[in-house]
Write a protein that holds these residues in place. Sequence first.
Motif, PDB file in Angstrom:
ATOM      1  N   ASP A   1      29.694  -5.512 -48.599  1.00  0.00           N
ATOM      2  CA  ASP A   1      28.169  -5.496 -48.110  1.00  0.00           C
ATOM      3  C   ASP A   1      27.997  -5.052 -46.675  1.00  0.00           C
ATOM      4  O   ASP A   1      28.842  -5.441 -45.773  1.00  0.00           O
ATOM      5  CB  ASP A   1      27.605  -6.631 -48.266  1.00  0.00           C
ATOM      6  N   PRO A   2      27.032  -4.204 -46.071  1.00  0.00           N
ATOM      7  CA  PRO A   2      27.363  -3.914 -44.680  1.00  0.00           C
ATOM      8  C   PRO A   2      27.095  -5.043 -43.895  1.00  0.00           C
ATOM      9  O   PRO A   2      27.584  -4.860 -42.555  1.00  0.00           O
ATOM     10  CB  PRO A   2      26.073  -3.000 -44.657  1.00  0.00           C
ATOM     11  N   LYS A   3      26.413  -5.890 -44.319  1.00  0.00           N
ATOM     12  CA  LYS A   3      26.244  -7.084 -43.328  1.00  0.00           C
ATOM     13  C   LYS A   3      27.664  -7.963 -43.294  1.00  0.00           C
ATOM     14  O   LYS A   3      28.104  -8.378 -41.998  1.00  0.00           O
ATOM     15  CB  LYS A   3      25.465  -8.272 -43.875  1.00  0.00           C
TER      16      LYS A   3
ATOM     17  N   ILE B   1      33.662   4.267 -51.896  1.00  0.00           N
ATOM     18  CA  ILE B   1      33.534   5.113 -50.807  1.00  0.00           C
ATOM     19  C   ILE B   1      32.164   5.487 -51.120  1.00  0.00           C
ATOM     20  O   ILE B   1      31.271   5.519 -49.901  1.00  0.00           O
ATOM     21  CB  ILE B   1      34.357   6.465 -50.876  1.00  0.00           C
ATOM     22  N   SER B   2      31.656   5.630 -52.192  1.00  0.00           N
ATOM     23  CA  SER B   2      30.089   6.040 -52.337  1.00  0.00           C
ATOM     24  C   SER B   2      29.352   5.055 -52.121  1.00  0.00           C
ATOM     25  O   SER B   2      28.195   5.240 -51.137  1.00  0.00           O
ATOM     26  CB  SER B   2      30.132   6.234 -53.767  1.00  0.00           C
ATOM     27  N   TYR B   3      29.613   3.791 -52.167  1.00  0.00           N
ATOM     28  CA  TYR B   3      28.717   2.474 -51.800  1.00  0.00           C
ATOM     29  C   TYR B   3      28.624   2.539 -50.259  1.00  0.00           C
ATOM     30  O   TYR B   3      27.643   2.183 -49.683  1.00  0.00           O
ATOM     31  CB  TYR B   3      29.316   1.171 -52.508  1.00  0.00           C
ATOM     32  N   CYS B   4      29.699   2.475 -49.803  1.00  0.00           N
ATOM     33  CA  CYS B   4      30.061   2.381 -48.329  1.00  0.00           C
ATOM     34  C   CYS B   4      29.419   3.594 -47.491  1.00  0.00           C
ATOM     35  O   CYS B   4      28.503   3.060 -46.580  1.00  0.00           O
ATOM     36  CB  CYS B   4      31.664   2.351 -47.773  1.00  0.00           C
TER      37      CYS B   4
ATOM     38  N   ASN C   1      35.075   0.433 -37.288  1.00  0.00           N
ATOM     39  CA  ASN C   1      36.182  -0.382 -37.561  1.00  0.00           C
ATOM     40  C   ASN C   1      36.664  -0.381 -38.864  1.00  0.00           C
ATOM     41  O   ASN C   1      37.769  -1.003 -39.286  1.00  0.00           O
ATOM     42  CB  ASN C   1      35.629  -1.876 -37.501  1.00  0.00           C
ATOM     43  N   TYR C   2      36.167   0.634 -39.823  1.00  0.00           N
ATOM     44  CA  TYR C   2      36.615   0.897 -41.182  1.00  0.00           C
ATOM     45  C   TYR C   2      36.815   2.404 -41.456  1.00  0.00           C
ATOM     46  O   TYR C   2      36.856   2.888 -42.278  1.00  0.00           O
ATOM     47  CB  TYR C   2      35.765   0.112 -42.139  1.00  0.00           C
ATOM     48  N   SER C   3      37.114   2.962 -40.155  1.00  0.00           N
ATOM     49  CA  SER C   3      37.498   4.463 -40.317  1.00  0.00           C
ATOM     50  C   SER C   3      38.619   4.817 -41.378  1.00  0.00           C
ATOM     51  O   SER C   3      38.938   5.643 -41.705  1.00  0.00           O
ATOM     52  CB  SER C   3      37.630   5.030 -39.083  1.00  0.00           C
TER      53      SER C   3
ATOM     54  N   CYS D   1      32.478  12.925 -51.116  1.00  0.00           N
ATOM     55  CA  CYS D   1      31.450  12.029 -50.662  1.00  0.00           C
ATOM     56  C   CYS D   1      31.852  11.806 -49.275  1.00  0.00           C
ATOM     57  O   CYS D   1      30.899  11.725 -48.269  1.00  0.00           O
ATOM     58  CB  CYS D   1      31.583  10.756 -51.601  1.00  0.00           C
ATOM     59  N   ALA D   2      33.102  11.633 -48.983  1.00  0.00           N
ATOM     60  CA  ALA D   2      33.484  11.626 -47.358  1.00  0.00           C
ATOM     61  C   ALA D   2      32.877  12.778 -46.559  1.00  0.00           C
ATOM     62  O   ALA D   2      32.512  12.625 -45.447  1.00  0.00           O
ATOM     63  CB  ALA D   2      34.976  11.341 -47.329  1.00  0.00           C
TER      64      ALA D   2
END
Length: 1593
Positions: A972-974, A1012-1015, A1036-1038, A1091-1092
């Motif tokens: 989750d983004p949060k 990857i699609s969700y992020c 931070n998650y590259s 996607c990326a």
Amino acid sequence: MEWVLADALLSQSRDPRVLLGALCRGEASAERVETLRFLLQRLEDEEARGGGGAGALPEAAHEVAAGYLVPLLRGLPGRLMGGADTGPPARQRRRVLRAAGAALRSCARLAGGPQLAAALAEEALRDLLAARPAPGLEGACEAAVEVLAAVGPCLRPLEDAPLLERVAQAALALALGGDEAGPSEDAVALVAGRLLPALGQCGGAALRAVWGGLVAPGPPLGPGLVGPQLLVLSALAEKLLPEPGVDCAPVAREAGPDARRCWRFWRTVQAGLAWAEDALTRKRARYLLQRAVEVSAEQGADCACAPGEGTGPSLFWWSEKKKDELLKFWENYILIMETLEGNQIHVIKPVLPKLNNLFEYAVSEENGCWLFHPSWHLCIYKRMFESENKILTKEGVTHFLELYETRVLPFSPEFSEFIIGPLMDALSESSLYSRSPGQLIGSGSPLGLKLQKFLVTYISLLPEEIKSSFLLKFIQKMTSRHWCAIPILFLSKALASVPRCKALGVEGLLALRDVLQCTMITHQILLRGAAQCYLLQAAINLVDVLCDWLCVHESCFRRNSPSSSVGLAETSSLNAYVKNLIHEYIKSPAWERGENCCMPDWFEAKLVAMMVLLAVDVEGMKSQYSEKRRTQNVLRIFLDPLLDALVKFGTNAYMPLLKTDRCLQLLLKLLHTCLLKGSGTQDVAQSFFPHTDEVSTLLQNFVMSTTESISEFILRRLTMNELSSVSDLDRCHLYLMVLTELINLHLKIGWKRGNPIWRVISPLINASIRHLQEMGSGQEPTLGTQIQRAVSMATLAKVCEAIDQKSELQPDSLDAGPMERFLSSLQLNQTLQKPLTEEDGSFSEESSSSQGWGKIVAQYIHDQWVCLSFLLKKYHTLIPTSEGEILEPVLPAVQMPVRTLQSALEALTILPSDQVLPVFHCMKILVPKLLTSCESLCIESFDMAWKIIASLSNTQLVFWPNLRAFVQFVFDPKVLTIAAKTKGQTYFKIKEIMYKIIEMSAMKTGVFNILISYCCQSWIVSASNVSQGSLSSANNYSELVLEACVFGTVFRRDQRLIQDIQTFVENLGHDCAANVVIENTKREDHYVRICAVKFLCLLDGSNMSHKLFIEDLAVKLLDKDELVSKSRTRYYVNSHQHRVKNRIWQTLLVLFPRFDQNFLNRIIDKIFQAGFINNQASIKYFIEWIIILILHKFPQFLPKFWDCFSYGEENLKTSICTFLSVLSHLDIITENIPEKKLILKQALIIVLHWCFNHNFSIRLYAMVALKKIWSMCKSLHIEELDALTSVIESSLDQVENMHGAGNAKKNWQRIQEHFFFATFHPLKDYCLETIFYVLPRLSGLVEDEWIAIDKFTRFTDIPLDTGFQWYLSPTQLCELTPSDWSQQDIGPHSGEADNQSEWADVQKKIIPWKNNAPDLDLELVFQDRAARLGKSISRLVVVASLIDKPTNLGGLCRTCEVFGASALVVSSLQCIRDKQFQHLSVSAEQWLPLVEVKPPQLIDYLQEKKAEGYTIVGVEQTARSVDLTQFCFPEKSLLLLGNEREGIPANLIQQLDVCVEIPQQGIIRSLNVHVSGALLIWEYTRQQLLRPRDAGS
């Protein structure tokens, strides 16, 4: 030598009895018996010349036979021929047997009359018949065969005819396996090799008896009987086929049969050609065929095989008028069959055009009938299909499927049987459906398309009376085995392409149903769905279409009862039947009125619903235009009983329970079947129900009129304690399904407050809450109360789901109502206590057959979490970050999140894996709130949830929804933002889970896609909402995006084939119904990178957070490239390392427009450094491209670029071509530079330096760059360079006008036509299509790496960026094909040979024949095996005991066998088990005697061989060695080879008679020992071959 010995004995005494008596005394050694044979044969010779002792000799011969030889043969110890005992005792015994048999024959001839031969034969026949039941051939049986073989030729053809006939019958029965156990191979070889040829010499009765047994009527030969039959036929071939040159008149031919005229003989030959598993049996069949052709040609008389079974031409015929055509046909036929034995496609492929010629010869041009029986052609295809070489199998199948493309063949039953048998068996191999080289991914299997075309053509040519039976057998064959996904798909597709015809009846429909069941075993959902859709299409095409059939046969439906016709006088009997069917279905039998009975089966409701809709369509088809009023009336007539019952639901409380169940089941099935079209199966639904839209609307209107009654009934049943048994839980599920459908119907027509559904929702909620509150009072639970509790919780869960999904149902106010307050205070994970057994025992009876109390409890807890998920989603804003903030919570479950999350962890341990989805939904809401205050609890929830996901990886239906929910709450983004800020344990736990998901993706395609699609979608949303700092968490998650950019597994060949076929099915679009029915999940590995890349394309370089993310990713990509390069300095094309590096540079090219000068200052050295590495072609192009773009955009980096040419020449040996290629695009680089002279001057100096390099490739690239730079210099008229004009232009002219056709000129032409220099434009071609599709395709990357641009557009999870126009290439580059440049060096006439109709000459690797007949001696030692195959054996012995390496020994073994050496001596016989030995020997050890002599025993062995007369020849360079070209090999030569390193030791050199050395012209002092040995073995063979010619001349 034998005659000398016999003469010496006769010189001692002229009385034969004395000599014979002396030899018959003493031990029966082989030498003694052989001497006896010599003497008897000498006496027989003298008797024939009239010089023998007439009186005493017959008597003496009789005494020797009866008194010595017969007892000797009987007394020999019985051992199986060719068994494990092959040592000296066994060999001595064989010698005695042979010598005694030959001596016995001489005795029978010398006895002076036929009586002795007949008596011996009678006695031996009795022994043979008595010994036959014993296993194998032992004792008396073996001796009996020897006696019969010896005396058989001495019997009289006429007088002894009965005896000969009985002997022949017994011998044939033994050879063919008359006993149930069957004969041993040794028995067959002994009888066929010795006895039957001897009987064949007798002719007459014996030969007729054998022939009669061979052609006697009986069932078709099995594979096990073909070998013995052909062995016997080969042994008697000279007797069963007429002798060439003998008059073929009927009188002359009565002495023996003519096998050519018997159809059973030819069926046996064909069985040997096509079905025999061993090569020797197939060789015998070819020999018999070849011999029959030769005999026919030499006799010159017409001949035809008698008609056998079936119709059509004779199996064999001969006509002198067509001799040339017949000889050509059979010559080509035998050549093809012999060539197929090699299993080598490069040898066989040139011969295949001759197969086309066979068909041209086989069909008459006059009447189009078969001239040759088609079964001969099918034998060839059968051999190809059975080949171990799958390429040859594919070639054979393809050739067969192409038969009808260029010719029309007459119908033949054999062809149909062959298609249903061997062809379909061959088509079951998945590897046959791979693409041809050069075909694009998803373009389809050539063989699959040929199969479709072939089946359509073949069935269209079948006679109408045959078509139905052929199709039925074809489909039944499909049910006879478990097919892999790919073969069954293409077979189904071919079947669906057959034009419409009513060829199948009920039996065919049932067979299609069985095939549908066969498709269920495959796990590839899309392929399975496509195959099933094609099978359904085949059913529609080939079976009587159901509505048509009903129209025609509606009179066949009779009314079951008089009452059913009331009100239907004007309707058809079909309508009356359907109305009566509904009436009978709804009516509940009296014995089923119990309240605790189980629910009816759904299947009956499905059938009734289907029948109603079919009958409505029949009515619609009766008139040309469907009338809505008519359809409405008919549907109303059909549904009146159902609607009447439904209307009474709310008022009739005593309606039988089963009747209500059936009505609701039928209602649901009618709605679901009508909504097939809405669910995506439009084509299928329209095929069965043409009036689906109209009927669906009418049905919905009818149902709406019953909504109030049904809703009141459901309310009563769910709330009034009427559901009290375990079976009632199924009814609860039924009621809730109906309620959901009613809600959907009202929403579809427009939701109105106050409608019947709205009126029951509130009472339903209140009653359910009341039941749950009452039952928590602490009373002892009963079954009824616990069932009602489960029903109430299920009801609340269903209502919560409906309110959550339909905004119209939600109340206007967000204030917590009674339901919300109750759910919030509910004790979570509270289980239903199993009730005690009631007095009436009803529960104990039910529980024994129920689904289990544990499953009920699990569903109860699942429903709790469904309700809580709804509550948390609705009031997520009220969730505090810690529990200390609220003292008196109004909604405890919402406002006490820690306790709720702990309960969620507890639920994960209780619930089965398929029930945890609502728990994951709750965690998604709770974890972001508690991550800061309760980090350890959140990490625990991550771990426990991941364990569940990992355990579900093989459960398809549950895995994907759970994985998606897991990803949504962990990533989750949060959560990502909070974890990145704190950099605590959560941050590293998320990274750990991320890599675990990526690792799982390598085994399960599609897992990484979800992550990857969700992020990316969540980051895009956040980026659009916040202008600055929006990608701070993504930074931070590259690593996640980095791994996505380089992601992609290297599939095995079978996996790649499945991926390819799935792409083919997807590309069919709506032409394949599976693409409509099955949602495209986009689980291919390509979609991870897509996607990326699309995410990266949406980033804005002017946005600081975006810019930082891009730069961080680019640095990581360059580090990854460096790491891959260091891991393996050399890597193969299309290897994993190659693919990863290729993906890295593709991504860098996508990111390049966002790079500014400051960032490039940091990474430019790394980019240039990458150019110095030895890269594969595709990577080289990408590096050159990005350097060109950098220098074009930022010319200030040119000094650094010039520095790249200043490295040491050793470092630039392989990489300088990269930088020279960049210079060839100097016009693009300097496009925006006003002053170009200094740059051109510098470039010219550098290029001229490299034009003089010693490396040809470097000079070639430098000349291309020079040509480009010099053209620019001339256009700018740079005066400083005028002095170089003559030199440069003469050099360029010399290169352009190079003479000759050597490689230099070809390579100069090639490099100029190369796409990178001739067509490619670094600026205009900068687009996604060039980066991901065109360049990988042109640079030779495997098709797995080509990503077509339409995949980018189909992937809609990430939106298109505003610069979509740069997705497509505007230049001609995309129109090029790899053959336009990469195949230039083959020459203009490449491939002509493959297109020739028939090759002028072909390889003919076949086993040599010996006098056109195999030797059928019964000895099974190596020399006799070789003799069977017509192989000659020399007197050369090769000693390799000093050689260590298995490869050298294997090669020597093969060489010795090929050139006929008598033996190969090795240090250990264990070497033949070595894999390297077997790889080189290719089974030569089976046909060559191997002798074990260890190195310490060599001296004794060599001395022994010297005593036997061998000359010991050493292969060694010594002071006295003889040149090989000057040495003459004796016939008996022994060749001693030395060790690989030390050669021949000094002590063994002393044992040599001569040393031979090979003359050398080079510098290296020695050859490989195998090569040396091969040269000497060939020289020995050459000299032995020349000697007969020299002697003759």
